[in-house]
Every structure is written in C-alpha cells, then in structure tokens.
Design a protein around this motif. Structure first.
Motif, mmCIF file in Angstrom:
data_model
loop_
_atom_site.group_PDB
_atom_site.id
_atom_site.type_symbol
_atom_site.label_atom_id
_atom_site.label_comp_id
_atom_site.label_asym_id
_atom_site.label_seq_id
_atom_site.Cartn_x
_atom_site.Cartn_y
_atom_site.Cartn_z
ATOM 1 N N LEU A 1 -21.872 -33.490 -81.813
ATOM 2 C CA LEU A 1 -20.613 -34.041 -82.178
ATOM 3 C C LEU A 1 -20.211 -35.350 -82.341
ATOM 4 O O LEU A 1 -20.502 -36.187 -81.711
ATOM 5 N N ASP A 2 -19.486 -35.409 -83.502
ATOM 6 C CA ASP A 2 -19.074 -36.651 -83.875
ATOM 7 C C ASP A 2 -18.104 -37.242 -82.931
ATOM 8 O O ASP A 2 -17.269 -36.340 -82.338
ATOM 9 N N ILE A 3 -18.379 -38.496 -82.798
ATOM 10 C CA ILE A 3 -16.849 -38.983 -81.732
ATOM 11 C C ILE A 3 -15.810 -39.491 -82.511
ATOM 12 O O ILE A 3 -14.796 -38.965 -81.979
ATOM 13 N N HIS A 4 -15.703 -39.859 -83.499
ATOM 14 C CA HIS A 4 -14.523 -40.357 -84.112
ATOM 15 C C HIS A 4 -14.163 -39.681 -85.152
ATOM 16 O O HIS A 4 -14.720 -39.415 -86.425
ATOM 17 N N MET A 5 -13.072 -38.788 -84.793
ATOM 18 C CA MET A 5 -12.423 -38.032 -85.957
ATOM 19 C C MET A 5 -11.022 -37.886 -85.811
ATOM 20 O O MET A 5 -10.448 -38.249 -84.805
ATOM 21 N N GLY B 1 -7.249 -37.083 -85.464
ATOM 22 C CA GLY B 1 -6.595 -36.168 -84.409
ATOM 23 C C GLY B 1 -7.445 -36.005 -83.213
ATOM 24 O O GLY B 1 -7.502 -36.821 -82.434
ATOM 25 N N MET B 2 -7.989 -34.773 -82.784
ATOM 26 C CA MET B 2 -8.746 -34.633 -81.539
ATOM 27 C C MET B 2 -9.940 -35.389 -81.616
ATOM 28 O O MET B 2 -11.115 -34.915 -82.681
ATOM 29 N N SER B 3 -10.415 -36.080 -80.942
ATOM 30 C CA SER B 3 -11.490 -37.016 -80.824
ATOM 31 C C SER B 3 -12.849 -36.132 -80.389
ATOM 32 O O SER B 3 -12.741 -35.021 -79.668
ATOM 33 N N GLY B 4 -13.746 -36.641 -80.425
ATOM 34 C CA GLY B 4 -15.185 -35.895 -79.771
ATOM 35 C C GLY B 4 -15.175 -35.759 -78.503
ATOM 36 O O GLY B 4 -15.582 -34.870 -77.684
ATOM 37 N N LEU B 5 -14.432 -37.126 -77.653
ATOM 38 C CA LEU B 5 -14.734 -36.867 -76.376
ATOM 39 C C LEU B 5 -13.782 -35.691 -75.809
ATOM 40 O O LEU B 5 -13.966 -35.217 -75.002
ATOM 41 N N GLU B 6 -12.445 -35.716 -76.406
ATOM 42 C CA GLU B 6 -11.510 -34.746 -76.086
ATOM 43 C C GLU B 6 -12.172 -33.238 -76.119
ATOM 44 O O GLU B 6 -12.069 -32.256 -75.637
ATOM 45 N N VAL B 7 -13.184 -33.007 -77.156
ATOM 46 C CA VAL B 7 -13.752 -31.760 -77.681
ATOM 47 C C VAL B 7 -14.718 -31.373 -76.651
ATOM 48 O O VAL B 7 -14.924 -30.371 -76.095
ATOM 49 N N ALA B 8 -15.530 -32.530 -76.175
ATOM 50 C CA ALA B 8 -16.532 -32.461 -75.186
ATOM 51 C C ALA B 8 -15.960 -31.987 -73.884
ATOM 52 O O ALA B 8 -16.508 -30.989 -73.295
ATOM 53 N N ARG B 9 -14.699 -32.285 -73.550
ATOM 54 C CA ARG B 9 -14.160 -31.753 -72.255
ATOM 55 C C ARG B 9 -13.869 -30.273 -72.228
ATOM 56 O O ARG B 9 -13.404 -29.710 -71.287
ATOM 57 N N ALA B 10 -13.407 -30.056 -73.644
ATOM 58 C CA ALA B 10 -13.067 -28.396 -73.830
ATOM 59 C C ALA B 10 -14.048 -27.197 -73.956
ATOM 60 O O ALA B 10 -13.966 -26.391 -74.289
ATOM 61 N N LEU B 11 -15.381 -27.783 -74.117
ATOM 62 C CA LEU B 11 -16.653 -26.899 -74.522
ATOM 63 C C LEU B 11 -16.822 -26.022 -73.270
ATOM 64 O O LEU B 11 -16.540 -26.499 -72.159
ATOM 65 N N PRO B 12 -17.278 -24.923 -73.751
ATOM 66 C CA PRO B 12 -17.785 -24.193 -72.384
ATOM 67 C C PRO B 12 -18.757 -24.739 -71.554
ATOM 68 O O PRO B 12 -19.395 -25.686 -71.742
#
Length: 251
Positions: A54-58, A60-71
C-alpha cells in the motif's frame, strides 16, 4: 494460496511490484492492482486479500485511511518515501515497509517476513494499527480540506461555502461551481480542486465533473456501464464515465 493487492497511484510502480513479486513469491496471487484509495477499499472488500502492498501518499484517500478500512487480519506493507529515522521506527512494527525506489533485495526480505508471519500464526493480528500509529506520529499534520471557495460571478468576487456546492464542472483551465442558487467560476483546474476536497463528501464521476455525494438521489446504469445521476437540489443531468462506474455499485 496467499492473495495480495498492490495499491499505488503510479502505475509503473504497481507493475514493477507485481513483476518482482511473481519472481520472488511464485505462490502469491496478485489479485488486483489499483491506483487510488477508493478503488482499494472496494477491491479489498470484494477480494479479502491476505496482504496489501500500500502506497502512503496518494491524492484523495491516503494509504493510512485505506489501511483503517481494510478487512480484519489483512497484513499491510506500506510503501513509503520517509527518511531513515522513520524507517527505524517502522522496523519495530509487526508488518513491514518498503522505501521507494523498491529494490529486489529489500522486497525479498519483505516476502520472507510475510511468509514467516503466516507460518507462525496465519490468524495473528496483522499489526496494522501499530504501524498506522507510527506513521501518524511521524508525518506532518494533514492539510485541512477546503472549506471556502473564492469564486467569480460577473465582475464580483465572492466567497462560496463548499457545503453549498452541488457539483463542479470543468471549463478548460477554470472550474464551474454550481450551487442551488447560482453558478460561479473558479480560476482553478478541476484536478487541483479535487486534491483539496474531502473525498468522503465529493466524488469525481467524470474527467470533468465532481459531485457532492449527498446530492445524488439516484444513479441509473446504461449498457456501457455509465450512470445517469438525478440530483437533490438541481434539475441538471450528470453522467459518469465508465472509469468511475464502480462508485455506484454499492449504492
């Protein structure tokens, strides 16, 4: 078989990672390569991957935000551009990091670590919360999302609250701002504007259109996978492109 996803807004990086992983970990199935946070969350919900690179800097939705939403139980390997001090902190976490540009030697160590974790206890906590906390403490405070727009209406410049916007539309180098009572013009491209908006409140549905999510009353799909949107406070008809059709599949 271990299932993985690669998330990076740079397509060449995602392709490179997939190619190297196929050599270093032949048993790994790379089920998806996605290039933004929203797609990553949707794909992870559907595929239930064991590990996400997972890339961190994207935008819109950052990698940190994505990580919290993963299963739950999904292991995360963050891809970072942090300095050596941050890297030393990451090494205390249960998962791993990769520092761009990613070398094959370093990627091999990551593969070995993931295999060891899976062999020791496949159901163990991935440690994502630990790594996210470390990243949060080390990165600069995030810029707040845009709240006000300095827009033109005729010869007058006005401040328009972002909360009043129904949708934005591209007008060459400018961006039209449509509210319930007026249409304004921003001297900002829609691409630059997207990076300043809250991705939870605004969706880009077309190369030239960003709409407030709460304004969408219904979305009707055509045979080509495009959606026609009915809006709450406007009679205008908006149409998505097929690229952004995934946004409406769970509505």
């Amino acid at each position: 078989m271990t299932v993985a996803m690669i998330v990076d807004d740079e397509t060449h990086v995602a392709d490179y990672m997939a190619a190297k992983l196929s050599l270093l970990w032949p048993e790994l199935e790379v089920a998806a390569k996605v290039h933004n946070g929203r797609d990553a969350v949707l794909a992870a919900s559907r595929l239930q991957p064991d590990v996400v690179f997972l890339d961190i800097h994207m935008p819109g939705m950052s990698g940190l935000e994505v990580a919290r939403a993963l299963p739950a139980g999904c292991k995360v390997v963050f891809v970072t551009a942090f300095d050596e001090f941050a890297v030393q902190a990451f090494e205390r976490a249960a998962v791993d990091y990769l520092l761009k540009p990613v070398s094959e030697t370093r990627l091999l160590k990551t593969v070995q670590r993931l295999r060891e974790l899976a062999a020791a206890n496949p159901a163990a906590d991935s440690g994502n919360d630990t790594l996210v906390s470390l990243l949060e403490s080390l990165r600069p405070a995030a810029e707040p999302h845009l709240q006000w727009l300095r827009a033109g209406l005729g010869d007058t410049t006005q401040l328009v609250a972002v909360d009043e916007v129904i949708y934005f539309k591209s007008d060459q180098k400018y961006t039209g701002v449509i509210t319930a009572t007026a249409e304004h013009l921003l001297r900002t491209s829609i691409k630059d504007l997207e990076e300043q908006l809250d991705p939870a409140q605004f969706w880009r549905i077309h190369r030239g259109v960003i709409v407030r999510v709460e304004q969408i009353v219904s979305a009707v799909r055509d045979l080509r996978g495009r959606y026609t949107l009915k809006l709450r406070d406007s009679n205008d008809v908006l149409r998505s492109s097929t690229t952004y059709g995934h946004l409406f599949k769970h509505m």
